[in-house]
Design an enzyme around this catalytic site. Structure first.
Site, short mmCIF file in Angstrom:
data_model
loop_
_atom_site.label_atom_id
_atom_site.label_comp_id
_atom_site.label_asym_id
_atom_site.label_seq_id
_atom_site.Cartn_x
_atom_site.Cartn_y
_atom_site.Cartn_z
N ASN A 16 0.79 -1.13 -0.08
CA ASN A 16 -0.04 0.11 0.04
C ASN A 16 0.82 1.21 -0.08
OD1 ASN A 16 -1.80 1.87 0.52
ND2 ASN A 16 -2.29 1.36 2.64
N LYS A 58 0.13 4.13 -0.35
CA LYS A 58 -0.69 5.29 0.21
C LYS A 58 -0.40 6.68 -0.53
CE LYS A 58 -0.04 3.49 4.57
NZ LYS A 58 -0.27 3.55 6.07
N HIS A 69 -9.38 0.74 4.93
CA HIS A 69 -8.10 0.86 5.53
C HIS A 69 -8.51 2.03 6.70
CE1 HIS A 69 -4.01 2.43 6.32
NE2 HIS A 69 -3.76 1.44 5.81
N GLU A 86 -6.85 4.45 7.71
CA GLU A 86 -6.89 5.74 7.62
C GLU A 86 -7.99 6.51 6.71
OE1 GLU A 86 -3.12 5.68 5.55
OE2 GLU A 86 -2.13 4.85 7.41
N GLU A 120 -5.26 -5.29 10.40
CA GLU A 120 -4.22 -4.29 10.69
C GLU A 120 -4.61 -3.50 12.04
OE1 GLU A 120 -2.36 -3.07 6.75
OE2 GLU A 120 -4.03 -1.80 7.07
N GLY A 131 2.46 1.98 10.91
CA GLY A 131 3.30 3.19 10.82
C GLY A 131 4.11 3.48 12.13
N SER A 182 3.41 -2.42 10.33
CA SER A 182 4.85 -2.41 10.65
C SER A 182 5.58 -3.86 10.35
CB SER A 182 5.30 -1.99 11.98
OG SER A 182 4.80 -0.72 12.31
C1 PEP Z 1 -0.74 0.06 6.15
O1 PEP Z 1 -0.93 1.15 6.46
O2 PEP Z 1 -1.54 -0.89 5.49
C2 PEP Z 1 0.43 -0.62 6.84
C3 PEP Z 1 0.50 -1.86 7.19
O3 PEP Z 1 1.56 0.55 7.17
P1 PEP Z 1 2.83 -0.04 7.72
O4 PEP Z 1 3.47 -1.02 7.08
O5 PEP Z 1 3.56 1.24 7.49
O6 PEP Z 1 2.80 -0.05 9.35
#
Ligand code: PEP
Length: 253
Positions: A9, A11, A95, A97, A167, A173, A213
């Site tokens: 992703n 973003k 997601h 966000e 998630e 993040g 992460s």
């Molecule tokens: C995401 O936003 O889907 C995600 C998993 O981000 P990160 O890997 O940066 O934690």
């Protein structure tokens, strides 16, 4: 045996030329790998360029969102058909966000999921609890509501084209990863919810990705768990060697 699926992703990152370079770098190392499904999800403006860059390879392209209507007066929005036209095969929906900053709800996730499936896209439906919800031991309730709301009314055939991403918001993040045991516990719980919505046989075919992460250093252990069928990768997907490292961990898992 479920085929593992690693999706990046990106973003709101990468201009068209940057996206092309990243897709080229990933393609160079993974072109012939078919053991794992690999999906790149660039921003809308780079979808066409990334589709061209990976055409003829096993790498698929996905979007990060879409509208549930087919067309109309929805300024700023993109339909499933528009994504299909750019050779998208997947779309990330719900997601955290989108839920946090853009008012996405389980109801809109459900409308989008149905529209994506009807248009022949495979939705990657994201669920996950906040830190506050985990600390209050409410994470199962939150995930149950998100799964039951987001996936309401899907047919058996729909479930076969569905990917779910767990998630935990507190791990996105932040550099904090759910431990493999914490993640496995939630993945097994999600699968039990899918059984309630379909059947054991159907639920056993649905791939459940972990996101939060994930990086080359922790991917192998997470992906070794029985209900962790892949990863949805944010930060580490922006760097070709890191993303490739995670895909290679999935191939060996
Ligand atoms: C995401 O936003 O889907 C995600 C998993 O981000 P990160 O890997 O940066 O934690």
């Amino acid at each position: 045996m479920r085929k593992k699926i690693i999706a990046g992703n990106w973003k709101m990152n990468k201009t068209v030329s940057e996206a092309q370079n990243l897709a080229d770098a990933i393609k160079r190392d993974l072109d012939s790998e078919a053991k794992v499904d690999v999906v790149l999800c660039p921003p809308f403006t780079a979808i066409s360029a990334v589709s061209q860059a990976v055409s003829g390879t096993q790498i698929a392209v996905g979007a990060q969102n879409m509208h549930f209507e087919a067309s109309g007066a929805y300024t700023g929005e993109i339909s499933a058909e528009m994504l299909r036209e750019q050779y998208c095969r997947y779309v990330i929906l719900g997601h955290s966000e989108r839920r946090q900053y853009f008012g996405e709800t389980d109801e809109s996730v459900n409308q989008k999921t149905k529209a994506a499936l009807a248009a022949g896209l495979k939705p990657i439906v994201c669920v996950g609890e906040t830190l506050e919800e985990r600390e209050a031991d409410k994470y199962q309730d939150v995930i149950r509501t998100q799964i039951n709301g987001g996936l309401a009314g899907l047919s058996e055939a729909d479930f076969k084209n569905l990917v779910v991403a767990y998630e935990p918001v507190w791990a996105i993040g932040t550099g904090k990863t759910a431990s493999p045991e914490q993640a496995q516990e939630v993945h097994a719980f999600i699968r039990s919810l899918l059984v309630e919505l379909s059947s054991q046989a159907i639920a056993d075919t649905v791939r459940i990705q972990y996101g939060g992460s994930m990086k080359p250093a922790n991917a192998a252990e997470l992906l070794s768990k029985p209900d962790i069928d892949g990863g949805l990768i944010g930060g580490a997907a922006l760097d070709a060697p890191s993303f490739i490292g995670i895909v290679k961990a999935a191939i060996e898992a």
